[in-house]
Design an enzyme around this catalytic site. Structure first.
Site, PDB file in Angstrom:
ATOM      1  N   CYS A 165       0.996  -1.219  -0.091  1.00 25.42           N
ATOM      2  CA  CYS A 165      -0.193  -0.228   0.979  1.00 25.42           C
ATOM      3  C   CYS A 165       1.284   1.197   0.008  1.00 25.42           C
ATOM      4  O   CYS A 165       2.227   0.743   0.016  1.00 25.42           O
ATOM      5  CB  CYS A 165      -0.622  -0.312   1.504  1.00 25.42           C
ATOM      6  SG  CYS A 165      -0.324   0.500   2.515  1.00 25.42           S
ATOM      7  N   ASN A 178       2.576   1.393   3.944  1.00 26.10           N
ATOM      8  CA  ASN A 178       2.708   0.410   4.846  1.00 26.10           C
ATOM      9  C   ASN A 178       2.282   0.298   6.405  1.00 26.10           C
ATOM     10  O   ASN A 178       2.914  -0.153   6.720  1.00 26.10           O
ATOM     11  CB  ASN A 178       3.863  -0.550   5.063  1.00 26.10           C
ATOM     12  CG  ASN A 178       4.131  -2.108   5.167  1.00 26.10           C
ATOM     13  OD1 ASN A 178       4.821  -2.197   5.406  1.00 26.10           O
ATOM     14  ND2 ASN A 178       3.618  -2.496   4.644  1.00 26.10           N
ATOM     15  N   CYS A 207      -1.885   0.177   7.282  1.00 23.07           N
ATOM     16  CA  CYS A 207      -3.078   0.277   7.544  1.00 23.07           C
ATOM     17  C   CYS A 207      -2.929  -0.666   6.451  1.00 23.07           C
ATOM     18  O   CYS A 207      -3.037  -2.072   6.988  1.00 23.07           O
ATOM     19  CB  CYS A 207      -3.977   0.892   6.473  1.00 23.07           C
ATOM     20  SG  CYS A 207      -3.262   3.180   8.009  1.00 23.07           S
ATOM     21  N   ARG A 208      -3.355  -0.674   5.346  1.00 24.19           N
ATOM     22  CA  ARG A 208      -4.204  -1.694   4.454  1.00 24.19           C
ATOM     23  C   ARG A 208      -3.022  -3.211   4.421  1.00 24.19           C
ATOM     24  O   ARG A 208      -3.337  -3.624   4.426  1.00 24.19           O
ATOM     25  CB  ARG A 208      -3.973  -1.182   2.945  1.00 24.19           C
ATOM     26  CG  ARG A 208      -5.278  -0.240   3.118  1.00 24.19           C
ATOM     27  CD  ARG A 208      -5.415   0.206   2.340  1.00 24.19           C
ATOM     28  NE  ARG A 208      -4.202   1.354   1.504  1.00 24.19           N
ATOM     29  CZ  ARG A 208      -4.479   1.665   0.314  1.00 24.19           C
ATOM     30  NH1 ARG A 208      -5.427   2.226  -0.635  1.00 24.19           N
ATOM     31  NH2 ARG A 208      -3.685   3.031   0.043  1.00 24.19           N
ATOM     32  N   SER A 209      -1.799  -2.870   4.061  1.00 20.91           N
ATOM     33  CA  SER A 209      -0.783  -3.761   3.389  1.00 20.91           C
ATOM     34  C   SER A 209      -0.899  -4.667   4.517  1.00 20.91           C
ATOM     35  O   SER A 209      -0.267  -6.437   4.301  1.00 20.91           O
ATOM     36  CB  SER A 209       0.354  -3.498   2.772  1.00 20.91           C
ATOM     37  OG  SER A 209       0.752  -2.083   3.124  1.00 20.91           O
ATOM     38  N   ASP A 244      -7.759   3.981   0.615  1.00 20.92           N
ATOM     39  CA  ASP A 244      -7.182   3.823   2.401  1.00 20.92           C
ATOM     40  C   ASP A 244      -7.989   5.003   3.426  1.00 20.92           C
ATOM     41  O   ASP A 244      -8.349   5.669   3.182  1.00 20.92           O
ATOM     42  CB  ASP A 244      -5.741   5.195   1.860  1.00 20.92           C
ATOM     43  CG  ASP A 244      -4.530   4.711   2.358  1.00 20.92           C
ATOM     44  OD1 ASP A 244      -5.295   4.644   3.563  1.00 20.92           O
ATOM     45  OD2 ASP A 244      -3.845   5.494   2.227  1.00 20.92           O
TER      46      ASP A 244
END
Length: 158
Positions: free
Chosen positions: A7, A10, A12-14, A124
């Site tokens: 993401c 690095n 939140c999402r990933s 995001d």
């Protein structure tokens, strides 16, 4: 087999994808055969732990991501990983610009593997409410489930 989730920063999402996918692998006894990591396109949060809201959401779903630390993608990642999967089109375009032509990895969107979201992006959640993290985690789980099924089908046909 090696999978890298990407993401922007690095945090939140990933890292949620890394933790949730690891959990899926462990539940199926595949964690010794498939290696998982995560990184960001930008170095904004290198060395930092995941966002507390991401950690809470992952923990709520049974995954502990508190030990993960942000890192930026490296050129050798394109050779070391089989799949480099990002969360949105902006990050996908950034990866494609930096990827060597001779790359080994499949570079694409995580949601390409989800039944209901082929080509869809995972937004995001960083600047949104805590509720956004739950919706993002739902999408990540759908993408990771589809990815795992894809890998299992691929291994069965080999």
């Amino acid at each position: 087999m090696r999978v890298l989730f990407v993401c922007l920063g690095n945090i939140c999402r990933s890292p949620m994808a890394e933790g949730l996918f690891r959990q899926m692998l462990q539940s199926r006894g595949l964690d010794s055969r498939i290696e998982v990591d995560s990184c960001g396109v930008g170095d904004y949060h290198a060395g930092e732990p995941p966002d507390p809201r991401a950690m809470r959401e992952a923990h709520h779903r049974g995954a502990d991501i508190s030990e993960l630390r942000g890192r930026v993608i490296r050129l050798n990642d394109f050779e070391q990983f089989d799949y480099i999967l990002c969360m949105d089109e902006d990050n996908l375009q950034a990866l494609r610009r930096m990827a060597p032509e001779t790359r080994r990895a499949h570079v694409g969107l995580l949601m390409d593997f989800a039944d209901e979201g082929t080509g869809a992006e995972i937004g995001d959640p960083y600047f949104g409410s805590t509720d956004n993290f739950g919706r993002v985690a739902d999408q990540i789980e759908a993408g990771c489930q589809g990815l795992l099924e894809h890998i299992e089908r691929q291994e069965a046909s080999d």
